[in-house]
Structures are given as structure tokens and as C-alpha cells.
Design an enzyme around this catalytic site. Sequence first.
Site, PDB file in Angstrom:
ATOM      1  N   GLY A 165       0.786  -1.228   0.000  1.00 37.81           N
ATOM      2  CA  GLY A 165       0.000   0.000   0.000  1.00 37.81           C
ATOM      3  C   GLY A 165       0.813   1.270   0.000  1.00 37.81           C
ATOM      4  NE  ARG A 171      -4.725  -9.641  -1.947  1.00 34.61           N
ATOM      5  CZ  ARG A 171      -4.852  -8.695  -2.866  1.00 34.61           C
ATOM      6  NH1 ARG A 171      -5.696  -8.858  -3.853  1.00 34.61           N
ATOM      7  NH2 ARG A 171      -4.126  -7.584  -2.814  1.00 34.61           N
TER       8      ARG A 171
END
Length: 447
Positions: A164, A291
Site C-alpha cells: 500500500g 489471492r
Amino acid sequence: MFQKILIANRGEIALRVLRACKELGIQTVVVHSTADSDAMHVRLADESVCIGPPPSRESYLNIHQIVAACEITGADAVHPGYGFLSENAKFADILAAHNITFIGPSGDHIRIMGDKIEAKRTAKRLGIPVVPGSDGAISDEKEAKRIAAAIGYPVIIKASAGGGGRGMKVARTEADLEVALQTAKSEAGAAFGDDAVYIEKYLEKPRHIELQVFGDGAGRGVHFGERDCSLQRRHQKVWEEANSPALNAEERARIGGICAKAIADLGYSGAGTIEFLYENGEFYFIEMNTRLQVEHPVTEAITGIDLVHEQIRVASGGGLSVKQEDIKFNGHAIECRVNAEDPRTFTPSPGTITHFHTPGGLGIRVDSGVYSGYRIPPYYDSLIGKLIVHGRNRVECMMRLRRALDEFVVDGIKTTLPLFRDLVGNPDIANGDYDIHWLEKYLAKEE
């Protein structure tokens, strides 16, 4: 095949997984916090279990409560969606210990790719091209200066356990390096509890290209093409495309083949995304997400393959449903992430949606868990929906996107829809001529 899947997430991704389960005839259980008791996925699931109060650490990150919910309801598998516990190796291990299938890769593979330094080492071993830089964590400023001098300025310092955009600092000269190193280590320690950092060559005008890959855990791997995620703000993706307007067929086939082989050699199971910076015809590995990605629908649009179905099939032992030669790419797709944020300041805008109308027509898909009268809680990510548009080519896709954005109505809160209406009319965007710095420069001009 599984009898009952517990969905350990919320919002649009929980509803996305729930729909896939229903199509496969699998019973569904959702968990939710008290703030999400009226959420759409809670209303539509076969069963729901409240697992705690609004703070994520007391609900969606509460492993004990989620495992208990599995045992109470008899769920034999868990789909983690993205975010929350989707890349938590401990969670995957605990589920395995309780004979509950984690719909994702093994805990070991999550650990390898969750450590940026180990991920880079592994990528290099598997034949994936990497950014020039340190082989491991930097021990001190002297070592950082030696490596930076060898690879050339500018360089970027990154947190080993980061994400992030936190723990990332650019140094353009040796004089900048000391402050960048100290700041990155401090931010990394505060954000991740680990101040280990590494150094890489900083690319000036790269694009962010990612490859959607799948493995069956038994030595087979495929790729589903690339996505271009270069339109970003503070390292957060805003707009994604498939295929990338920057790549040609030869480059696409080359990097796809490298990634599919790497996944097969790794023995990886399930969905993954290998992310690169791309500049001057070269790809440089930056990380792998173990994922499903937020932007997976654009890949589904151009391949016609349901990636969540594929995840469930692989996790249940059914293997991959397709071979590489079966995967065909059709047309172009774009996704816009619609957030409950001010379109200029990006300040979160929770509140009640008074009117919600989604666009329709050929090639239009909206993934969202909100509705008119729904109150967006202030506790979670601001994503409220994704507009996905598909066309026979990029020109048709852009025209269709313009029309869809004009039809999209969300009243009662501020959203990023006005930003996308501006972007779709911008000549650089129309021409596909942008890099990872483009959006921030554009927004700075608008202020």
C-alpha cells in the site's frame, strides 16, 4: 466438491463469491460484524453468523471467531476474498489443522510471497525477471550506498513486509539516501512491526502490468493474460484494463509463458497475480499476490472464464478446467473502482445512499453490494462497487464506458464517479498513453 463454503469477507467481494457458490449448487455461510447486519450478502446467504463488533480486528480479522463459525455451521471450506485474512498464512494453517479447506494457496506459499525479499529471491530462481537491486535486506547505510552506486540513481527503498505504499521512499542522489533509508525503516517498523527494507532501481515512467495465473498444486500452471493497472493514486489502483494497451502480442505471450511455467515449477495451487513494472520493453517483478484481485472481472470479461469457479474447483481437488491452449482472449475490458470518497480530495464519504441506479446494456457489469437506503459504515475500505465494461476493441470499450458512467447514479454520498467521467474524455487515457505517475500529476494540475 464442497458442500458448504463460509465466505470470510464483506461487501462486493463477499457477494461475488456467494453468487459463484450458488451457481455451483454449494451452500453458503457468511460472517459479518454488527455494522454489516443489513448488508446484501448477509441477506442473500443461506446462513449468516455475527462474529463481532465493527472494528476489523474484532470481527473480520478474528480467526478464532471465524473458525468457530465454520464448526457451528458445518462449513467444509473458507473463501477469504481479498484483503482481511486472504494472505494470512497463519489463518490457512489453522483451517488446515481443523480439516477445513482454505480456498487459496498453501500457508508456505503465502509466507514466501508475503515477504518481499524472499518473494524476489524466489522469482529470480523461477526465471522471472526482477528489478536490479539488493538480494536481501539492507544492513546499513554503507551497504545501501554501495548498491545504489552499482545500479545507478534514482533508487527506491521498500519495506520487506510492506504494501500500500507504506515504507517506500525514493532517493535521487546519494545525499537523499540517508534520509530515505531512515524514513522507510521507521515507517516500515510502525506499519508492519518489521523495519527490514531493501533497495531497487527506481524506474522513471513504468507501467504496472500484472499477470493472472493459476496453478493446480500438482505441477500445472496457466496464465489468463495481463492487466494494466497503471492508473494509481498513492500506489492504490483506480482503473484497470485487460489487455494492456502498451503490450504487443509477442510481449504478451513471452511474459505469460514465463509466469505460467514459474507457477507450475513452484507447485502453486489456486489463483495468484504476478505483478511487474514495465518500461522500454522490459518486465521487472515487484511482488506476487496470493489471492483473487479486486480487478479480476476484466480478465473474466476477455476470457469468458469465471475465476471464482476456478478457485473453488482447484481447492476441491478438481484441478484446472482449462489448458493454456483453451484460453482465448476476446476484446477489451476496463474496470473503474467506485469509492465512497470525494473525487478530488479522496476523503472518505460514509453515509446513507439515497438513490442507487446502475447502468445496463451489452458489455456492462457492476459488482456492488450496496443498494438504495444502504448506510455505508465508516469502518472499512471505501470501495462500494466496480464498473466493468467490455467491448470488441478498446475504442468500443471506451465509448461504452463513457455511456455507462453517464447512467451510473449514486446519491446521498460523494463518490469517485466524477473523476472517471473526466478521465474517459482525456486524450492521454483515450490513447492509452499513461504510466504509474500519470494520475497523481493529473490530480495535482487540477488542484
